[in-house]
Design an enzyme around this catalytic site. Structure first.
Site, PDB file in Angstrom:
ATOM      1  N   ALA A  61     -77.448 -20.683 -99.232  1.00 13.04           N
ATOM      2  CA  ALA A  61     -77.223 -21.920 -99.992  1.00 13.04           C
ATOM      3  C   ALA A  61     -76.795 -23.034 -99.036  1.00 13.04           C
ATOM      4  CB  ALA A  61     -76.130 -21.676-101.022  1.00 13.04           C
ATOM      5  N   GLY A 100     -77.587 -16.552 -99.735  1.00 21.33           N
ATOM      6  CA  GLY A 100     -78.683 -16.778-100.683  1.00 21.33           C
ATOM      7  C   GLY A 100     -80.032 -16.464-100.049  1.00 21.33           C
ATOM      8  N   GLU A 103     -80.424 -12.902-100.566  1.00 28.99           N
ATOM      9  CA  GLU A 103     -80.621 -12.686-102.009  1.00 28.99           C
ATOM     10  C   GLU A 103     -82.059 -13.045-102.410  1.00 28.99           C
ATOM     11  OE1 GLU A 103     -77.006 -14.950-102.954  1.00 28.99           O
ATOM     12  OE2 GLU A 103     -76.454 -13.271-104.232  1.00 28.99           O
ATOM     13  N   GLU A 123     -71.045 -14.678 -97.772  1.00 24.66           N
ATOM     14  CA  GLU A 123     -70.371 -15.570 -98.723  1.00 24.66           C
ATOM     15  C   GLU A 123     -68.857 -15.389 -98.710  1.00 24.66           C
ATOM     16  OE1 GLU A 123     -73.190 -14.016 -99.251  1.00 24.66           O
ATOM     17  OE2 GLU A 123     -74.518 -15.136-100.576  1.00 24.66           O
TER      18      GLU A 123
HETATM   19  C1  LIG Z   1     -73.036 -18.637-103.566  1.00 25.85           C
HETATM   20  C2  LIG Z   1     -73.282 -18.820-102.148  1.00 25.85           C
HETATM   21  C3  LIG Z   1     -74.477 -18.601-101.577  1.00 25.85           C
HETATM   22  C4  LIG Z   1     -75.643 -18.183-102.375  1.00 25.85           C
HETATM   23  C5  LIG Z   1     -74.675 -18.785-100.128  1.00 25.85           C
HETATM   24  O1  LIG Z   1     -75.717 -18.568 -99.636  1.00 25.85           O
HETATM   25  S1  LIG Z   1     -73.385 -19.370 -99.215  1.00 25.85           S
HETATM   26  C6  LIG Z   1     -74.092 -19.590 -97.590  1.00 25.85           C
HETATM   27  C7  LIG Z   1     -74.242 -18.295 -96.907  1.00 25.85           C
HETATM   28  N1  LIG Z   1     -74.752 -18.521 -95.583  1.00 25.85           N
HETATM   29  C8  LIG Z   1     -73.971 -18.584 -94.527  1.00 25.85           C
HETATM   30  O2  LIG Z   1     -72.782 -18.431 -94.611  1.00 25.85           O
HETATM   31  C9  LIG Z   1     -74.643 -18.853 -93.228  1.00 25.85           C
HETATM   32  C10 LIG Z   1     -73.986 -19.991 -92.532  1.00 25.85           C
HETATM   33  N2  LIG Z   1     -74.627 -20.324 -91.262  1.00 25.85           N
HETATM   34  C11 LIG Z   1     -74.471 -19.572 -90.179  1.00 25.85           C
HETATM   35  O3  LIG Z   1     -73.858 -18.536 -90.138  1.00 25.85           O
HETATM   36  C12 LIG Z   1     -75.083 -20.109 -88.926  1.00 25.85           C
HETATM   37  O4  LIG Z   1     -75.235 -21.501 -89.059  1.00 25.85           O
HETATM   38  C13 LIG Z   1     -76.482 -19.511 -88.615  1.00 25.85           C
HETATM   39  C14 LIG Z   1     -76.303 -18.040 -88.208  1.00 25.85           C
HETATM   40  C15 LIG Z   1     -77.422 -19.616 -89.786  1.00 25.85           C
HETATM   41  C16 LIG Z   1     -77.103 -20.285 -87.420  1.00 25.85           C
HETATM   42  O5  LIG Z   1     -76.176 -20.292 -86.335  1.00 25.85           O
HETATM   43  P1  LIG Z   1     -76.414 -21.248 -85.077  1.00 25.85           P
HETATM   44  O6  LIG Z   1     -77.779 -21.116 -84.586  1.00 25.85           O
HETATM   45  O7  LIG Z   1     -75.296 -20.965 -84.132  1.00 25.85           O
HETATM   46  O8  LIG Z   1     -76.294 -22.741 -85.617  1.00 25.85           O
HETATM   47  P2  LIG Z   1     -75.044 -23.477 -86.254  1.00 25.85           P
HETATM   48  O9  LIG Z   1     -74.115 -22.536 -86.887  1.00 25.85           O
HETATM   49  O10 LIG Z   1     -74.496 -24.421 -85.255  1.00 25.85           O
HETATM   50  O11 LIG Z   1     -75.736 -24.303 -87.429  1.00 25.85           O
HETATM   51  C17 LIG Z   1     -76.663 -25.359 -87.157  1.00 25.85           C
HETATM   52  C18 LIG Z   1     -76.406 -26.473 -88.150  1.00 25.85           C
HETATM   53  O12 LIG Z   1     -76.741 -25.988 -89.444  1.00 25.85           O
HETATM   54  C19 LIG Z   1     -75.649 -26.175 -90.344  1.00 25.85           C
HETATM   55  N3  LIG Z   1     -75.681 -25.051 -91.280  1.00 25.85           N
HETATM   56  C20 LIG Z   1     -75.815 -23.764 -91.006  1.00 25.85           C
HETATM   57  N4  LIG Z   1     -75.864 -23.030 -92.116  1.00 25.85           N
HETATM   58  C21 LIG Z   1     -75.757 -23.902 -93.134  1.00 25.85           C
HETATM   59  C22 LIG Z   1     -75.742 -23.750 -94.550  1.00 25.85           C
HETATM   60  N5  LIG Z   1     -75.866 -22.562 -95.132  1.00 25.85           N
HETATM   61  N6  LIG Z   1     -75.604 -24.858 -95.282  1.00 25.85           N
HETATM   62  C23 LIG Z   1     -75.495 -26.080 -94.706  1.00 25.85           C
HETATM   63  N7  LIG Z   1     -75.505 -26.285 -93.362  1.00 25.85           N
HETATM   64  C24 LIG Z   1     -75.636 -25.196 -92.610  1.00 25.85           C
HETATM   65  C25 LIG Z   1     -74.433 -26.144 -89.433  1.00 25.85           C
HETATM   66  O13 LIG Z   1     -73.355 -26.775 -90.039  1.00 25.85           O
HETATM   67  C26 LIG Z   1     -74.938 -26.884 -88.228  1.00 25.85           C
HETATM   68  O14 LIG Z   1     -74.897 -28.256 -88.557  1.00 25.85           O
HETATM   69  P3  LIG Z   1     -74.605 -29.351 -87.458  1.00 25.85           P
HETATM   70  O15 LIG Z   1     -73.291 -28.988 -86.831  1.00 25.85           O
HETATM   71  O16 LIG Z   1     -75.718 -29.270 -86.467  1.00 25.85           O
HETATM   72  O17 LIG Z   1     -74.552 -30.639 -88.199  1.00 25.85           O
END
Ligand SMILES: C/C=C(\C)C(=O)SCCNC(=O)CCNC(=O)[C@H](O)C(C)(C)COP(=O)(O)OP(=O)(O)OC[C@H]1O[C@@H](n2cnc3c(N)ncnc32)[C@H](O)[C@@H]1OP(=O)(O)O
Length: 719
Positions: A61, A100, A103, A123
């Site tokens: 998400a 998500g 999922e 999550e």
């Molecule tokens: C209910 C809830 C549901 C259904 C969910 O899904 S909750 C979300 C679950 N997902 C996560 O927790 C994953 C979160 N992201 C990560 O763990 C990491 O970003 C990654 C493994 C996906 C990639 O890692 P990496 O390559 O090191 O890059 P960064 O972590 O630096 O991320 C890059 C930029 O993307 C933004 N980001 C990452 N994931 C999300 C997200 N799910 N939603 C919004 N934004 C996301 C992150 O903030 C970085 O942004 P900037 O710093 O570049 O602005």
């Protein structure tokens, strides 16, 4: 946001296109709904493949959307409809399938993963649970024990582990989309009923209650005070004991309680704070994304004490060759054995071979002339450090970066004794350096932007969360620690006990209370610093009024504890007593109780009953108050940087966000009012005097933490 193509004349290929991680924003959900409808209604299409652009399936998400009103199609019914469709859908998983994203993959009828992909339901780390059916489908697919572990920890698994667990059907090293398309074509004729996870029964272990009880106890011990892991257990229990339709209702109810909780807000704030922290900017305009770091292939570490050993291990395990320097042969041999042992254990744990060939040990600084970077980790003594830097300046080639692992001394004073002040910087590691994730990169006024970029990038390479901070006594972390621990000792004078204060702080969520923590770190370190600063010891003028030093209130109790040879765990006695020197089982010590009583009666202090609330407010509001001063002084660029330092370096509970976020949650007005109240009661304690920035923020209507920066004068910036 979701591209549609027809491939091999009958397979609809749906590609999520939302860089950088293809998160499921409202536009992406809308795109999936539209393209799935198109695929299911087109008679030419016999199967569907879902993949993500740029080598990433889906990062889950869009976390940024959680703080706004819900827009676009909700995820859960969208996913249910994909699973219910009559054409086979195959997930082509490259990069990540998280939250998500996983999922989404679980509602596809088949899952093919690239060999380098990672999958998980993180999550819980955001204070939530997998509420798009994840808590109900994963247990049906891989069983209760494995699903429980993945959902309550949020751990990512490799595609190989996912294959073993049964999460994916195939792992490939080839182009995963092409493999998935071929797979989809073969799946066309096969029945789908057994591939719909929601329709399966859960393989329920006979000892379900005992298992859930054991996991709950583990969580209560490890994730003290956190709601989300416990809610995850309840959701998995529902999967085990209820039909899918009821289980999914339970999942949604549990999610509703978590979603609006302060804990979820704090953990989501932490997610972004951690990513913001690496983004430094100097008053000159130079910043993280336009300054190229130098490549570091070789490094030297000076001093093989606890810190030096940890730093050497951190460097060698990421492939940097290390020359470690000690001052005498015996210390060098001990250091060598310790470093090799640590590196071997670390390699064994990670299932790789130990990079022992990268290590060299020497007694002479002369051997450092060709290294790219030096990290000095000698005793915390300015005169000694200056001698080392002078010597390094003579020995090392002019381009070598000179870094100090000081925990609070003036980095610019060190730069001043070298021939290259622009290449001098602080790299403040936390103990043990090969374990702790925090690195304070201390930028002196003369450190060049390239030097900062190099130290930050080296920190990242070593797996650290690196935060750029300005140069002042104690930098950010240790400077803030002083008001926090001072309040704790003043509370002892007034009637509290170490165990009472520690319990309140540990119940708040700290890994360790302030006294337990200082027993672990060693009380003698602070004692030596206080002696050197003339606060205690023979240099104190006997005419100095008791309990006052350098014009301020001073509590000599920590000195009195040290005078008895009680240096903490290592001596078996400190604020607590232990079974033996080096023991870890802290027990309240009647001798400390005695010492406190004698002290109070000597100074005529009538002990009073101190409430938990007062302990929290005095310790934590004084901590945050210093954080406001640090922001004002330009020593930290953002409140997020302070919070990241406190989470990763000082055990501040992540589900509280950090001291600055906590203050914002309590309400700045309330923090100000309580500080004013305590300052009135203790006018000689300057740390309780509300900082001008706090007052200013309250006067401006207490803006949200992300807007504080707009109210901070940048002219003072030390970054
Ligand atoms: C209910 C809830 C549901 C259904 C969910 O899904 S909750 C979300 C679950 N997902 C996560 O927790 C994953 C979160 N992201 C990560 O763990 C990491 O970003 C990654 C493994 C996906 C990639 O890692 P990496 O390559 O090191 O890059 P960064 O972590 O630096 O991320 C890059 C930029 O993307 C933004 N980001 C990452 N994931 C999300 C997200 N799910 N939603 C919004 N934004 C996301 C992150 O903030 C970085 O942004 P900037 O710093 O570049 O602005």
């Amino acid at each position: 946001m979701a591209r549609y193509e027809l491939v091999k004349r009958s397979v609809a290929l749906i590609t999520l296109t939302n860089p950088p991680v293809n998160s499921l924003s409202s536009a992406v959900r809308h795109g999936i709904a539209k393209t799935m409808d198109r695929a299911l209604s087109d008679p030419k299409v016999t199967a569907v493949v879902i993949c993500g652009e740029n080598g990433r399936f889906c990062g889950g998400a869009d976390i940024r959307e959680f703080s706004g009103p819900m827009r676009g199609p909700p995820l859960l019914p969208l996913l249910d409809s994909i699973e219910a469709g009559e054409k086979p859908v195959v997930a082509a998983i490259e990069g990540v399938a998280l939250g998500g994203g996983l999922e989404l993959a679980l509602v596809c009828h088949y899952r093919i993963a690239h060999s380098k992909a990672r999958l998980g339901l993180p999550e819980v780390t955001l204070g939530l649970l997998p509420a798009a059916g994840g808590t109900q489908r994963l247990p049906r697919l891989i069983g209760i024990p494995a699903a429980l572990e993945l959902i309550t920890t949020g751990r990512h698994v490799s595609s190989q582990e996912a294959l073993k667990l049964g999460i994916v059907d195939q792992v490939t090293e080839q182009n995963v989309c092409e493999v998935a398309v071929e797979f989809a074509l073969r799946a066309v004729a096969k029945p789908l009923s057994s591939r719909r996870l929601s329709a399966l029964t859960v393989p329920c272990p006979p000892d379900l209650d005992a298992l859930l009880e054991a996991v709950t106890m583990q969580i209560q011990k490890k994730a003290r005070g956190m709601m989300a892991p416990l809610a995850c257990v309840q959701a998995v229990r529902a999967a085990a004991t209820m039909p899918y339709s009821q289980g999914i209702k339970r999942e949604s109810e549990l999610m509703a309680t978590l979603f609006n909780s302060g804990q979820a807000r704090a953990l989501q704030y932490c997610f972004f704070a951690e990513r913001t922290a690496g983004k430094w900017t100097l008053p000159s305009g130079a910043q993280w994304n336009d300054t190229k770091p130098r490549e570091i292939r070789s490094a030297a570490v000076i001093g093989l004490g606890t810190m030096g050993r940890g730093i050497a291990v951190s460097l060698a395990r990421v492939g940097i060759s290390v020359i470690a320097v000690e001052s005498d042969k015996k210390l060098m041999e001990t250091g060598r054995q310790m470093v090799i042992g640590m590196l071997e254990r670390d390699a064994k744990r990670r299932g790789v071979s130990a990079s022992l060939n990268l290590l060299k040990f020497t007694l002479s600084l002369q051997n450092l002339k060709d290294v790219d970077l030096v990290i000095e980790a000698v005793f915390e003594d300015m005169a000694l450090k200056k001698r080392v830097f002078q010597e390094l300046s003579k020995v090392c080639r002019p381009t070598t970066l000179l870094c100090s692992n000081t925990s609070g001394l003036d980095v610019d004073a060190l730069a001043g004794v070298t021939d290259r002040p622009q290449l001098v910087i602080g790299m403040h590691f936390f103990s043990p350096a090969h374990v702790m994730k925090l690195l304070e990169v201390v930028c002196g006024p003369r450190s060049s932007s390239e030097t900062i970029a190099t130290a930050m990038s080296l920190g990242k390479r070593m797996g650290k969360v690196s935060v750029a901070v300005g140069n002042c006594p104690g930098f950010v972390g240790n400077r803030m620690l002083k008001p926090y621990s001072d309040q704790a000792t003043f509370l002892l004078e007034e009637g509290a006990t170490p165990e009472q204060i520690d319990k309140v702080l540990e119940d708040f969520g700290f890994a360790m209370g302030v006294f337990r923590m200082s027993d672990l770190a060693g009380l003698d370190v602070g004692w030596r610093v206080r002696k050197e600063s003339g606060l205690t010891g023979p240099d104190v003028d006997p005419k100095n009024p008791p309990r006052r030093r350098q014009g301020r209130k001073y509590c000599p109790i920590p000195d009195m504890v040290c005078e008895q040879g009680r240096f903490g765990q290592k001596t078996g006695r400190g604020w607590y007593m232990y079974d033996k020197p080096g023991g870890t089982n802290a027990k309240p010590d009647p001798l400390i109780q005695n010492l406190l009583e004698t002290y109070r009666s000597r100074y005529g202090i009538k002990p009073r009953n101190i409430t938990d609330q007062e302990i929290i407010e005095r310790c934590l509001f004084a901590l945050a108050n210093e954080g406001f001063r640090i922001l004002e002084d330009g020593i930290a660029a953002r409140p997020e940087d302070i919070d990241v330092i406190y989470q990763f370096g000082y055990g501040f509970p992540r589900h509280r966000g950090g001291p600055m976020f906590y203050a914002s949650m309590v309400g700045l007005e309330r923090v100000l009012e309580r500080l004013e109240h305590y300052h009135q009661a203790h006018p000689d304690v300057s740390h309780l005097e509300p900082s001008p920035l706090l007052k200013k923020l309250v006067a401006c209507g207490s803006p949200p933490i992300q807007k504080w920066r707009e109210h901070i004068k940048t002219m003072h910036s030390h970054l």
